[in-house]
Design a protein around this motif. Structure first.
Motif, mmCIF file in Angstrom:
data_model
loop_
_atom_site.group_PDB
_atom_site.id
_atom_site.type_symbol
_atom_site.label_atom_id
_atom_site.label_comp_id
_atom_site.label_asym_id
_atom_site.label_seq_id
_atom_site.Cartn_x
_atom_site.Cartn_y
_atom_site.Cartn_z
ATOM 1 N N VAL A 132 52.743 48.830 14.614
ATOM 2 C CA VAL A 132 52.241 48.176 15.820
ATOM 3 C C VAL A 132 53.394 47.566 16.600
ATOM 4 N N THR A 133 53.424 47.870 17.877
ATOM 5 C CA THR A 133 54.401 47.253 18.771
ATOM 6 C C THR A 133 53.659 46.325 19.719
ATOM 7 N N ARG A 134 53.875 45.035 19.591
ATOM 8 C CA ARG A 134 53.200 44.057 20.436
ATOM 9 C C ARG A 134 54.029 43.788 21.693
ATOM 10 N N LEU A 135 53.396 43.925 22.831
ATOM 11 C CA LEU A 135 54.070 43.681 24.091
ATOM 12 C C LEU A 135 54.031 42.200 24.438
ATOM 13 N N ASP A 136 55.036 41.762 25.187
ATOM 14 C CA ASP A 136 55.042 40.388 25.675
ATOM 15 C C ASP A 136 53.832 40.183 26.578
ATOM 16 N N LYS A 137 53.225 39.013 26.472
ATOM 17 C CA LYS A 137 52.046 38.718 27.270
ATOM 18 C C LYS A 137 52.441 38.297 28.679
ATOM 19 N N GLU A 138 51.597 38.643 29.636
ATOM 20 C CA GLU A 138 51.838 38.324 31.040
ATOM 21 C C GLU A 138 50.678 37.526 31.603
ATOM 22 N N SER A 139 50.976 36.735 32.608
ATOM 23 C CA SER A 139 49.920 36.037 33.323
ATOM 24 C C SER A 139 49.210 37.013 34.244
ATOM 25 N N VAL A 140 48.020 36.637 34.675
ATOM 26 C CA VAL A 140 47.262 37.471 35.605
ATOM 27 C C VAL A 140 48.050 37.666 36.902
ATOM 28 N N GLY A 141 48.650 36.579 37.400
ATOM 29 C CA GLY A 141 49.430 36.671 38.638
ATOM 30 C C GLY A 141 50.573 37.653 38.528
ATOM 31 N N ALA A 142 51.275 37.640 37.395
ATOM 32 C CA ALA A 142 52.404 38.550 37.201
ATOM 33 C C ALA A 142 51.928 40.002 37.169
ATOM 34 N N ILE A 143 50.793 40.230 36.526
ATOM 35 C CA ILE A 143 50.244 41.584 36.473
ATOM 36 C C ILE A 143 49.872 42.072 37.871
ATOM 37 N N ILE A 151 47.092 48.618 43.013
ATOM 38 C CA ILE A 151 45.870 48.012 43.542
ATOM 39 C C ILE A 151 45.558 48.583 44.924
ATOM 40 N N VAL A 152 46.582 48.691 45.759
ATOM 41 C CA VAL A 152 46.389 49.220 47.113
ATOM 42 C C VAL A 152 45.883 50.658 47.050
ATOM 43 N N ARG A 153 46.479 51.472 46.192
ATOM 44 C CA ARG A 153 46.048 52.873 46.067
ATOM 45 C C ARG A 153 44.601 52.958 45.579
ATOM 46 N N ALA A 154 44.281 52.150 44.550
ATOM 47 C CA ALA A 154 42.925 52.188 44.001
ATOM 48 C C ALA A 154 41.911 51.675 45.017
ATOM 49 N N TRP A 155 42.279 50.625 45.744
ATOM 50 C CA TRP A 155 41.398 50.086 46.775
ATOM 51 C C TRP A 155 41.147 51.134 47.860
ATOM 52 N N LEU A 232 37.833 44.853 47.012
ATOM 53 C CA LEU A 232 39.096 44.287 46.534
ATOM 54 C C LEU A 232 38.904 43.578 45.195
ATOM 55 N N GLN A 233 37.843 42.785 45.072
ATOM 56 C CA GLN A 233 37.598 42.094 43.805
ATOM 57 C C GLN A 233 37.370 43.100 42.678
ATOM 58 N N VAL A 234 36.573 44.111 42.934
ATOM 59 C CA VAL A 234 36.304 45.125 41.912
ATOM 60 C C VAL A 234 37.598 45.813 41.491
ATOM 61 N N THR A 235 38.446 46.127 42.459
ATOM 62 C CA THR A 235 39.712 46.804 42.172
ATOM 63 C C THR A 235 40.631 45.908 41.349
ATOM 64 N N ILE A 236 40.701 44.644 41.690
ATOM 65 C CA ILE A 236 41.561 43.710 40.953
ATOM 66 C C ILE A 236 41.100 43.593 39.509
ATOM 67 N N PHE A 237 39.794 43.426 39.305
ATOM 68 C CA PHE A 237 39.296 43.297 37.937
ATOM 69 C C PHE A 237 39.491 44.599 37.158
ATOM 70 N N GLY A 238 39.397 45.733 37.839
ATOM 71 C CA GLY A 238 39.684 46.999 37.179
ATOM 72 C C GLY A 238 41.133 47.097 36.749
ATOM 73 N N THR A 239 42.039 46.579 37.580
ATOM 74 C CA THR A 239 43.464 46.564 37.232
ATOM 75 C C THR A 239 43.709 45.686 36.012
ATOM 76 N N LEU A 240 43.053 44.531 35.950
ATOM 77 C CA LEU A 240 43.212 43.652 34.786
ATOM 78 C C LEU A 240 42.684 44.332 33.527
ATOM 79 N N GLN A 241 41.565 45.026 33.638
ATOM 80 C CA GLN A 241 41.010 45.700 32.470
ATOM 81 C C GLN A 241 41.960 46.758 31.939
#
Length: 284
Positions: A132-143, A151-155, A232-241
């Motif tokens: 297992v390789t664990r990646l460094d965790k990121e904040s939502v803002g950084a992601i 996000i722009v492309r998906a939107w 936009l909200q749907v796209t952002i939450f999809g990116t987080l997922q």
């Protein structure tokens, strides 16, 4: 940690408050050659995790003790990150419902299940498990910042599929407009230590104001503004997922609240500027 090669003895921490279930699963797993440590709740599980080593954690999701299966998984991930983690739940829709909030559990098993198939699943997961390789965790803002182009492309892809928005013919550049700056403003809001308790938490967005003016000139209706904001909200939450593997879950809930609040605030500012432009000819 115990070795994890095929044929080796692997230690399993089994957590379930039902004594009959613990006994049945323990016996079945031991017949497969596992060494099983069975405990009846979160408190004892946490004590064992802190003092012993395991190759596998199998935990019921819902238990009456303070905490639940997520607490145990989180502790195991922190203390023994190479251990295989499996959550068991009696809810038939758990795989869909938990997909966006799992604390990196490797497997969800839905009750009822056939015990022989379950033990074989455990054996296969252990034998075939890769390092297992664990990646460094990121904040939502950084992601969001590093994913702005995505996000722009998906939107844009979602917007092109919307009959409500396609009644106005625009180029891709005209359609996306101020969207990259709106995402940047959202990430800026997320970087601030404020919550969503007050309306003043929302930041002023010059991009949102300009966006409302532009959409009026392009022929958008107020309903179209609302619709594209929802996309936009749907796209952002999809990116987080799609970035769950690197997400800092300790910040997820407050950040999701902030995203909803800030996107709504941006929509309000866009709508205000849209209405001001619309009212000018009438005033004249």
């Amino acid at each position: 940690m115990a070795p994890t090669k095929a044929g080796a003895v692997h230690r399993i921490l089994l957590v379930d408050d039902d004594g009959a279930v613990r006994a049945m699963m323990s016996q079945a797993l031991e017949r497969k050659g596992f060494e099983v440590v069975a405990v009846d709740g979160v408190t004892e599980a946490l004590r064992r995790i802190a003092s012993e080593s395991f190759d596998v954690l199998i935990s019921d999701l819902h238990m009456p003790d303070p905490g639940d299966g997520f607490t145990v998984v989180s502790a195991m991930r922190h203390s023994q990150p190479n251990a295989l983690t499996m959550l068991v739940s009696g809810y038939p829709d758990v795989q869909a419902a938990m997909a966006a909030i799992l604390l990196e559990a490797d497997e969800i098993v839905v009750k009822p299940f056939e015990i022989g198939q379950f033990t074989e699943l455990v054996r296969e997961r252990v034998v075939n498990r890769n390092p297992v390789t664990r990646l460094d965790k990121e904040s939502v803002g950084a992601i969001l910042l590093r994913s702005t182009a995505e996000i722009v492309r998906a939107w844009l892809a979602r917007a092109k599929q919307s009959s409500e928005l396609n009644c106005v013919a625009l180029s891709d550049e005209e359609r996306t407009g101020h969207l990259p700056k709106l995402v940047e403003d959202l990430a800026l809001r997320l970087s601030k230590p404020s919550a969503t308790d007050n309306d003043s938490d929302a930041i002023f967005s010059a991009a949102a104001v300009a966006h409302g003016e532009l959409r009026y000139l392009q022929g958008y209706t107020p309903a179209m503004l609302v619709h594209e904001s929802r996309i936009l909200q749907v796209t952002i939450f999809g990116t987080l997922q799609s970035n769950l593997h690197s997400l800092d879950f300790s910040l997820l809930l407050p950040d999701v609240m902030t995203i909803a609040d800030e996107v709504d605030a941006q929509l309000t500012q866009s709508m205000d500027s849209y209405m001001k432009i619309m009212e000018k000819p009438e005033a004249a």
